[in-house]
Design a protein around this motif. Sequence first.
Motif, PDB file in Angstrom:
ATOM      1  N   TRP A  17      27.319  57.275 -14.425  1.00 39.34           N
ATOM      2  CA  TRP A  17      27.063  58.687 -14.126  1.00 39.34           C
ATOM      3  C   TRP A  17      28.148  59.252 -13.211  1.00 39.34           C
ATOM      4  CZ3 TRP A  17      25.841  60.902  -9.287  1.00 39.34           C
ATOM      5  CH2 TRP A  17      25.491  62.251  -9.342  1.00 39.34           C
ATOM      6  N   ARG A  18      28.554  58.465 -12.213  1.00 38.71           N
ATOM      7  CA  ARG A  18      29.588  58.919 -11.286  1.00 38.71           C
ATOM      8  C   ARG A  18      30.936  59.078 -11.994  1.00 38.71           C
ATOM      9  NH1 ARG A  18      31.291  54.800  -6.794  1.00 38.71           N
ATOM     10  NH2 ARG A  18      32.385  53.999  -8.635  1.00 38.71           N
ATOM     11  N   ASP A  19      31.218  58.215 -12.965  1.00 44.40           N
ATOM     12  CA  ASP A  19      32.485  58.289 -13.697  1.00 44.40           C
ATOM     13  C   ASP A  19      32.428  59.235 -14.892  1.00 44.40           C
ATOM     14  OD1 ASP A  19      33.400  56.428 -11.912  1.00 44.40           O
ATOM     15  OD2 ASP A  19      33.112  54.710 -13.255  1.00 44.40           O
ATOM     16  N   GLY A  20      31.262  59.850 -15.121  1.00 47.01           N
ATOM     17  CA  GLY A  20      31.122  60.776 -16.232  1.00 47.01           C
ATOM     18  C   GLY A  20      30.941  60.114 -17.578  1.00 47.01           C
ATOM     19  N   ASN A  21      30.510  58.868 -17.595  1.00 49.69           N
ATOM     20  CA  ASN A  21      30.296  58.139 -18.842  1.00 49.69           C
ATOM     21  C   ASN A  21      28.819  58.047 -19.175  1.00 49.69           C
ATOM     22  OD1 ASN A  21      33.099  57.580 -18.975  1.00 49.69           O
ATOM     23  ND2 ASN A  21      32.832  55.785 -17.652  1.00 49.69           N
ATOM     24  N   ARG A  22      28.521  57.814 -20.448  1.00 50.36           N
ATOM     25  CA  ARG A  22      27.140  57.635 -20.864  1.00 50.36           C
ATOM     26  C   ARG A  22      26.647  56.244 -20.468  1.00 50.36           C
ATOM     27  NH1 ARG A  22      26.424  58.926 -27.058  1.00 50.36           N
ATOM     28  NH2 ARG A  22      24.292  58.391 -26.418  1.00 50.36           N
ATOM     29  N   PRO A  23      25.388  56.120 -20.072  1.00 48.45           N
ATOM     30  CA  PRO A  23      24.845  54.791 -19.733  1.00 48.45           C
ATOM     31  C   PRO A  23      24.904  53.861 -20.946  1.00 48.45           C
ATOM     32  CG  PRO A  23      23.381  56.545 -18.971  1.00 48.45           C
ATOM     33  CD  PRO A  23      24.409  57.197 -19.857  1.00 48.45           C
ATOM     34  N   SER A  24      25.157  52.591 -20.686  1.00 47.59           N
ATOM     35  CA  SER A  24      25.204  51.597 -21.755  1.00 47.59           C
ATOM     36  C   SER A  24      24.498  50.335 -21.277  1.00 47.59           C
ATOM     37  CB  SER A  24      26.654  51.276 -22.142  1.00 47.59           C
ATOM     38  OG  SER A  24      27.345  50.710 -21.052  1.00 47.59           O
ATOM     39  N   TRP A  25      24.043  49.544 -22.228  1.00 43.74           N
ATOM     40  CA  TRP A  25      23.314  48.326 -21.874  1.00 43.74           C
ATOM     41  C   TRP A  25      24.198  47.090 -21.903  1.00 43.74           C
ATOM     42  CZ3 TRP A  25      23.385  44.305 -25.302  1.00 43.74           C
ATOM     43  CH2 TRP A  25      23.755  44.597 -26.621  1.00 43.74           C
ATOM     44  N   GLN A  26      25.360  47.197 -22.544  1.00 42.06           N
ATOM     45  CA  GLN A  26      26.149  46.003 -22.828  1.00 42.06           C
ATOM     46  C   GLN A  26      26.622  45.284 -21.557  1.00 42.06           C
ATOM     47  OE1 GLN A  26      26.452  48.896 -24.361  1.00 42.06           O
ATOM     48  NE2 GLN A  26      26.875  48.645 -26.545  1.00 42.06           N
ATOM     49  N   VAL A  27      27.298  46.013 -20.667  1.00 43.11           N
ATOM     50  CA  VAL A  27      27.866  45.369 -19.483  1.00 43.11           C
ATOM     51  C   VAL A  27      26.792  44.792 -18.561  1.00 43.11           C
ATOM     52  CG1 VAL A  27      29.212  45.748 -17.377  1.00 43.11           C
ATOM     53  CG2 VAL A  27      30.025  46.658 -19.559  1.00 43.11           C
ATOM     54  N   PRO A  28      25.762  45.579 -18.160  1.00 43.19           N
ATOM     55  CA  PRO A  28      24.742  44.971 -17.287  1.00 43.19           C
ATOM     56  C   PRO A  28      23.994  43.824 -17.953  1.00 43.19           C
ATOM     57  CG  PRO A  28      24.068  47.159 -18.006  1.00 43.19           C
ATOM     58  CD  PRO A  28      25.501  47.012 -18.370  1.00 43.19           C
ATOM     59  N   ALA A  29      23.816  43.877 -19.268  1.00 43.90           N
ATOM     60  CA  ALA A  29      23.117  42.792 -19.950  1.00 43.90           C
ATOM     61  C   ALA A  29      23.925  41.496 -19.887  1.00 43.90           C
ATOM     62  CB  ALA A  29      22.846  43.173 -21.401  1.00 43.90           C
ATOM     63  N   VAL A  30      25.227  41.577 -20.136  1.00 44.35           N
ATOM     64  CA  VAL A  30      26.070  40.386 -20.102  1.00 44.35           C
ATOM     65  C   VAL A  30      26.157  39.828 -18.686  1.00 44.35           C
ATOM     66  CG1 VAL A  30      28.434  39.538 -20.396  1.00 44.35           C
ATOM     67  CG2 VAL A  30      27.407  40.991 -22.147  1.00 44.35           C
ATOM     68  N   ILE A  31      26.323  40.704 -17.694  1.00 45.04           N
ATOM     69  CA  ILE A  31      26.389  40.241 -16.303  1.00 45.04           C
ATOM     70  C   ILE A  31      25.072  39.591 -15.895  1.00 45.04           C
ATOM     71  CG2 ILE A  31      26.642  40.979 -13.908  1.00 45.04           C
ATOM     72  CD1 ILE A  31      28.524  43.144 -14.845  1.00 45.04           C
ATOM     73  N   THR A  32      23.977  40.183 -16.314  1.00 44.26           N
ATOM     74  CA  THR A  32      22.660  39.616 -15.995  1.00 44.26           C
ATOM     75  C   THR A  32      22.516  38.222 -16.582  1.00 44.26           C
ATOM     76  OG1 THR A  32      21.595  41.779 -15.857  1.00 44.26           O
ATOM     77  CG2 THR A  32      20.174  39.891 -16.322  1.00 44.26           C
ATOM     78  N   TRP A  33      22.862  38.067 -17.838  1.00 43.21           N
ATOM     79  CA  TRP A  33      22.642  36.797 -18.529  1.00 43.21           C
ATOM     80  C   TRP A  33      23.676  35.751 -18.135  1.00 43.21           C
ATOM     81  CZ3 TRP A  33      18.095  36.089 -19.987  1.00 43.21           C
ATOM     82  CH2 TRP A  33      17.729  35.093 -20.906  1.00 43.21           C
ATOM     83  N   ALA A  34      24.796  36.179 -17.576  1.00 43.71           N
ATOM     84  CA  ALA A  34      25.828  35.226 -17.159  1.00 43.71           C
ATOM     85  C   ALA A  34      25.515  34.587 -15.814  1.00 43.71           C
ATOM     86  CB  ALA A  34      27.188  35.918 -17.082  1.00 43.71           C
ATOM     87  N   GLY A  35      24.432  34.995 -15.178  1.00 43.83           N
ATOM     88  CA  GLY A  35      24.097  34.474 -13.860  1.00 43.83           C
ATOM     89  C   GLY A  35      23.410  33.130 -13.911  1.00 43.83           C
ATOM     90  N   ALA A  36      24.105  32.115 -14.375  1.00 44.62           N
ATOM     91  CA  ALA A  36      23.522  30.775 -14.489  1.00 44.62           C
ATOM     92  C   ALA A  36      23.520  30.068 -13.135  1.00 44.62           C
ATOM     93  CB  ALA A  36      24.307  29.949 -15.510  1.00 44.62           C
ATOM     94  N   ARG A  37      22.584  29.133 -12.979  1.00 43.82           N
ATOM     95  CA  ARG A  37      22.519  28.283 -11.791  1.00 43.82           C
ATOM     96  C   ARG A  37      23.052  26.905 -12.162  1.00 43.82           C
ATOM     97  NH1 ARG A  37      20.631  33.385 -11.387  1.00 43.82           N
ATOM     98  NH2 ARG A  37      20.147  33.826  -9.209  1.00 43.82           N
ATOM     99  N   GLY A  38      23.564  26.175 -11.157  1.00 44.04           N
ATOM    100  CA  GLY A  38      24.144  24.882 -11.491  1.00 44.04           C
ATOM    101  C   GLY A  38      24.385  23.988 -10.301  1.00 44.04           C
ATOM    102  N   VAL A  39      25.651  23.633 -10.064  1.00 42.49           N
ATOM    103  CA  VAL A  39      26.001  22.579  -9.117  1.00 42.49           C
ATOM    104  C   VAL A  39      25.729  22.983  -7.669  1.00 42.49           C
ATOM    105  CG1 VAL A  39      27.841  21.036  -8.356  1.00 42.49           C
ATOM    106  CG2 VAL A  39      27.780  21.832 -10.727  1.00 42.49           C
ATOM    107  N   VAL A  40      26.115  24.188  -7.266  1.00 41.25           N
ATOM    108  CA  VAL A  40      25.927  24.612  -5.878  1.00 41.25           C
ATOM    109  C   VAL A  40      24.451  24.633  -5.484  1.00 41.25           C
ATOM    110  CG1 VAL A  40      26.285  26.487  -4.228  1.00 41.25           C
ATOM    111  CG2 VAL A  40      28.108  25.875  -5.822  1.00 41.25           C
ATOM    112  N   PRO A  41      23.550  25.229  -6.279  1.00 42.95           N
ATOM    113  CA  PRO A  41      22.126  25.124  -5.935  1.00 42.95           C
ATOM    114  C   PRO A  41      21.623  23.686  -5.872  1.00 42.95           C
ATOM    115  CG  PRO A  41      22.465  26.869  -7.534  1.00 42.95           C
ATOM    116  CD  PRO A  41      23.765  26.141  -7.417  1.00 42.95           C
ATOM    117  N   LEU A  42      22.130  22.826  -6.755  1.00 44.47           N
ATOM    118  CA  LEU A  42      21.716  21.420  -6.709  1.00 44.47           C
ATOM    119  C   LEU A  42      22.143  20.768  -5.396  1.00 44.47           C
ATOM    120  CD1 LEU A  42      20.534  18.895  -8.108  1.00 44.47           C
ATOM    121  CD2 LEU A  42      22.833  18.458  -9.008  1.00 44.47           C
ATOM    122  N   ALA A  43      23.374  21.050  -4.946  1.00 43.94           N
ATOM    123  CA  ALA A  43      23.849  20.489  -3.686  1.00 43.94           C
ATOM    124  C   ALA A  43      22.999  20.961  -2.516  1.00 43.94           C
ATOM    125  CB  ALA A  43      25.315  20.866  -3.461  1.00 43.94           C
ATOM    126  N   ALA A  44      22.622  22.240  -2.521  1.00 40.51           N
ATOM    127  CA  ALA A  44      21.775  22.767  -1.443  1.00 40.51           C
ATOM    128  C   ALA A  44      20.395  22.121  -1.477  1.00 40.51           C
ATOM    129  CB  ALA A  44      21.665  24.285  -1.566  1.00 40.51           C
TER     130      ALA A  44
END
Length: 504
Positions: A324-351
Amino acid sequence: MQVVLFLVTVATVVATFADRISVPAPSLLVVAGILVGLLPLSEQIHVTPEIVSLVVLPPLLYAAGEELSWRELKLLWRPVSLLAVGLVLVSAAAVGFVTTLLTPVPLAMGFMLGAVLASTDPVAVTALGRRLALPPRLQTLVQAESLFNDATSLILFKVALGAALAGGVASWSGVTVGFVTLAGGGALVGAVVAVGVSFIRKRTEDPVLESVIALVTPYVAFVLAESLHGSGVTSVVVVAVVQGVKAHQLTDSRIRLQLTAVYGTVIFLLESVVFSLIGLQLPSQIRQLTDGERSWIPAVFAIALTLVVVRVAWMFPLSALRNWRDGNRPSWQVPAVITWAGARGVVPLAAALSIPLAMPHRTLLMVLATGVIVVSLIVQGFTLAPLVRLSGLAIAPGDSQAEYARAKQELTRRAIDYVEELGDVEAVSPVVLDHVRRSLNTQMELEQEQDDLADSYGQLRRELLAVQGEELARMQAAGEIGEATRRRLQRHLDRQDLRFTDDP
């Protein structure tokens, strides 16, 4: 020792098989680890916090940090900060409440688990992201979030651990001081180590020493920061980013090629083993649960779902506001990919492994943490690539190849211009200049002809090199040359072969 060799062998076979069938190796390795964990052999394998946090984690973090684009990172510091701080706080709180509702774990310990799982994992994100042709800025955002949110998560974990042990609540002043000490101290130590390593590497031309320095650097940064009560993770990330930016200034092409091979081998082995260990831990941990802790499966899926829902609720409004600030139409693609790319792994295991052994419900917390990590790597790992393809964000192979070809031609043009400049001032022998000029012009013609001619030329050169290699072996076998001469000539042929085995 036999167990370690067995795990390395299994992990290598599985990783190779994953590459053949085009599935993410981390996800398949976790599945293999779970299957191995069901065998009686797994009872002999005990993973300590030191193995993960001190032996495995530093080089993996270093490799992930080196891949970051500094130019893109400077443009993305605001969204990275919002994800690395704000989203971690909200995720930790949400997981804490859900854990308290579904398990016998008290609130302080629930928040401790939330802090463990609140940050995405740079090792897992980088390993999964290598197979995805994401746009550079999006790739940087996902990787930078996973690298810089660990300091926030670690602060929350230590605060929640202290509150759980003391039975009280930490003050905001204590939280602030702790954050500055860990994050700021880790960044300062990382900067100092980066300066020292750069100073040494500029004065080193021995490939063996360069390899040793590259392998030791992340360990030095991690141990030094931790000994000074800073964040070892942050220290390693800072060193990695600085060294990644300065790599072309510190070494020559020969050393860079060797470092790529050495570090590539180390990272492959460590990633293969550590993702197997994540799956391997779960069956043995489940066996140690008490009767009152057996209802862990609904809690694991509920926590995993909570983490995804919180990311959705955080990402989509921020993305819509930015569009909205950049004058573009809302889209689902970028937030969806960023959301789904948030995997957990080695660092949480170490903690999670660093939770004190005397802590009540420690086994349940380990099962919940490991279970969520496994679900994340399997579910999100196997479905991330299809989501990227569905979103249309992936860079087409043709576009990537075209960008590579354009840049390559521009480099050749600049070389030709420089040769002409040398000819104008008569700084080099005309015979040498003419030879170089004809070579560059031939190269430019091949690049302009693109794939077919260039491929035919490269194929012919590789065939000629193969013939030369056979003749070299014959001469050595016949006693016409010694072993030292054969090795020297073989290295020359290998370097020539590298020129015509071009992988953009």
